[in-house]
Design an enzyme around this catalytic site. Structure first.
Site, short mmCIF file in Angstrom:
data_model
loop_
_atom_site.label_atom_id
_atom_site.label_comp_id
_atom_site.label_asym_id
_atom_site.label_seq_id
_atom_site.Cartn_x
_atom_site.Cartn_y
_atom_site.Cartn_z
N SER A 14 -17.56 15.80 -2.35
CA SER A 14 -18.73 16.41 -1.71
C SER A 14 -19.64 15.34 -1.10
O SER A 14 -20.27 15.57 -0.07
CB SER A 14 -19.50 17.31 -2.68
OG SER A 14 -20.13 16.56 -3.68
N ASN A 15 -19.69 14.16 -1.70
CA ASN A 15 -20.46 13.07 -1.07
C ASN A 15 -19.78 12.58 0.21
O ASN A 15 -20.46 12.23 1.18
CB ASN A 15 -20.64 11.91 -2.05
CG ASN A 15 -21.81 12.15 -2.99
OD1 ASN A 15 -22.96 12.16 -2.57
ND2 ASN A 15 -21.51 12.38 -4.26
N LEU A 91 -12.89 6.56 -9.00
CA LEU A 91 -12.95 6.22 -10.42
C LEU A 91 -12.27 4.90 -10.79
O LEU A 91 -12.33 4.47 -11.93
CB LEU A 91 -12.37 7.36 -11.25
CG LEU A 91 -13.24 8.63 -11.28
CD1 LEU A 91 -12.57 9.74 -12.07
CD2 LEU A 91 -14.63 8.34 -11.84
N ILE A 94 -12.94 -1.51 -8.51
CA ILE A 94 -12.51 -2.26 -7.32
C ILE A 94 -12.18 -3.69 -7.77
O ILE A 94 -13.02 -4.37 -8.36
CB ILE A 94 -13.64 -2.29 -6.25
CG1 ILE A 94 -14.02 -0.85 -5.82
CG2 ILE A 94 -13.22 -3.12 -5.03
CD1 ILE A 94 -12.92 -0.07 -5.14
N ASN A 108 -21.82 1.98 -3.36
CA ASN A 108 -21.46 3.05 -4.32
C ASN A 108 -22.67 3.94 -4.56
O ASN A 108 -23.81 3.53 -4.36
CB ASN A 108 -21.01 2.42 -5.64
CG ASN A 108 -20.52 3.46 -6.64
OD1 ASN A 108 -19.84 4.43 -6.27
ND2 ASN A 108 -20.87 3.29 -7.91
N HIS A 110 -24.27 6.36 -7.75
CA HIS A 110 -24.11 6.62 -9.18
C HIS A 110 -25.15 7.67 -9.58
O HIS A 110 -26.31 7.58 -9.18
CB HIS A 110 -24.32 5.32 -9.96
CG HIS A 110 -24.10 5.49 -11.43
ND1 HIS A 110 -22.84 5.53 -11.99
CD2 HIS A 110 -24.98 5.66 -12.44
CE1 HIS A 110 -22.96 5.70 -13.30
NE2 HIS A 110 -24.25 5.79 -13.60
N ASP A 151 -21.56 -1.04 -11.79
CA ASP A 151 -22.91 -0.47 -11.58
C ASP A 151 -24.05 -1.49 -11.64
O ASP A 151 -25.18 -1.14 -11.97
CB ASP A 151 -23.19 0.64 -12.63
CG ASP A 151 -22.20 1.78 -12.52
OD1 ASP A 151 -21.71 2.04 -11.41
OD2 ASP A 151 -21.91 2.42 -13.55
N GLU A 180 -27.96 13.60 -4.18
CA GLU A 180 -27.02 12.57 -3.72
C GLU A 180 -26.63 12.82 -2.26
O GLU A 180 -26.53 11.89 -1.46
CB GLU A 180 -25.74 12.59 -4.57
CG GLU A 180 -25.96 12.13 -6.00
CD GLU A 180 -24.66 12.13 -6.80
OE1 GLU A 180 -23.60 11.77 -6.25
OE2 GLU A 180 -24.70 12.49 -7.99
C1 GRF Z 1 -20.97 11.88 -7.87
O1 GRF Z 1 -21.77 12.38 -8.90
C2 GRF Z 1 -21.21 10.40 -7.68
O2 GRF Z 1 -22.51 10.01 -8.01
C3 GRF Z 1 -20.25 9.79 -8.66
O3 GRF Z 1 -19.11 10.62 -8.61
C4 GRF Z 1 -19.48 11.94 -8.22
C5 GRF Z 1 -18.62 12.31 -7.05
O4 GRF Z 1 -18.76 13.65 -6.69
N1 GRF Z 1 -19.99 8.41 -8.35
P1 GRF Z 1 -18.09 14.19 -5.35
O5 GRF Z 1 -16.58 14.00 -5.47
O6 GRF Z 1 -18.67 13.42 -4.21
O7 GRF Z 1 -18.46 15.64 -5.31
#
Ligand code: GRF
Length: 201
Positions: A14-15, A91, A94, A108, A110, A151, A180
């Site tokens: 979704s991001n 996940l 890197i 990134n 978080h 992080d 986000e």
């Molecule tokens: C998000 O909460 C982001 O902060 C974290 O992983 C999640 C990814 O969600 N790093 P999506 O796949 O973008 O919905």
């Protein structure tokens, strides 16, 4: 010269979608030249297909070495002409050699107010569970540069939200995810505005 971004994702993406939308709406002046997916069948791949973005899958099993992952990532970044690597729920750690090859060019997001609730093991609902169990009254999200430590890279932007009475990890996660989607494209745009001054490639 427009910045080329490669996005890496492991889940729904979704991001990733929020970056695609921001480019369509001209809030983000960049081109997404590829997606790196850590496994087949994830939502992020469907989003790439819908948006006409080429994708590569870097299959990962415990048996594969970090060197192999690094060389695959580096060759994909080169082929896609990447100036920036933007992690959107990727996940895998890197590898250091990739970070060295793209200094200050890996970003990134978080889902906590770093440096709180960051580091190994703090991903997905674990983050929000720890925030609630810790009795925090605020949480949020952080956009940061990636360095060799999980992080811990330089913080580029943060958004705070209140933790509400009765919040569950799921409800808190959903409210933060909405933030986000606003914060990430804006922070990436602000950072890459200095492009090409802030890149090696
Ligand atoms: C998000 O909460 C982001 O902060 C974290 O992983 C999640 C990814 O969600 N790093 P999506 O796949 O973008 O919905």
């Amino acid at each position: 010269m427009i910045a080329k971004i490669v996005v890496a994702a492991s889940g729904s993406g979704s991001n990733f979608q929020s970056l695609i939308d921001a480019i369509d709406e001209k809030r983000l002046h960049a081109e997404i030249s590829g997606l790196i997916a850590s496994k087949p069948g994830i939502g992020a791949i469907s989003r790439a297909i819908s948006a006409g973005i080429p994708y590569d899958i870097v299959p990962t099993t415990a048996r594969r070495s970090s060197e192999l992952l690094a060389s695959e990532l580096l060759s994909i970044l080169k082929i896609r002409g990447a100036n920036f690597l933007v992690l959107a729920g990727f996940l895998l750690k890197i590898p250091d050699s990739v970070i060295k090859a793209y200094p200050n060019q890996i970003i990134n997001i978080h889902p906590s107010l770093l440096p709180k609730f960051g580091g190994k093991g703090y991903y997905g609902l674990n983050v929000h569970r720890a925030v609630i169990e810790g009795g925090e009254t605020e949480s949020g999200c952080t956009v940061h540069l990636v360095n060799e430590h999980y992080d811990e890279g330089r913080i580029l932007a943060q958004k705070k939200i209140s933790v509400l009475k009765g919040d569950l990890p799921e409800t808190l996660a959903a409210r933060i995810l909405k933030e986000e989607h606003k914060l990430y494209p804006a922070a990436v745009q602000q950072y890459i505005e200095q492009f090409p001054k802030n890149i090696k490639h």
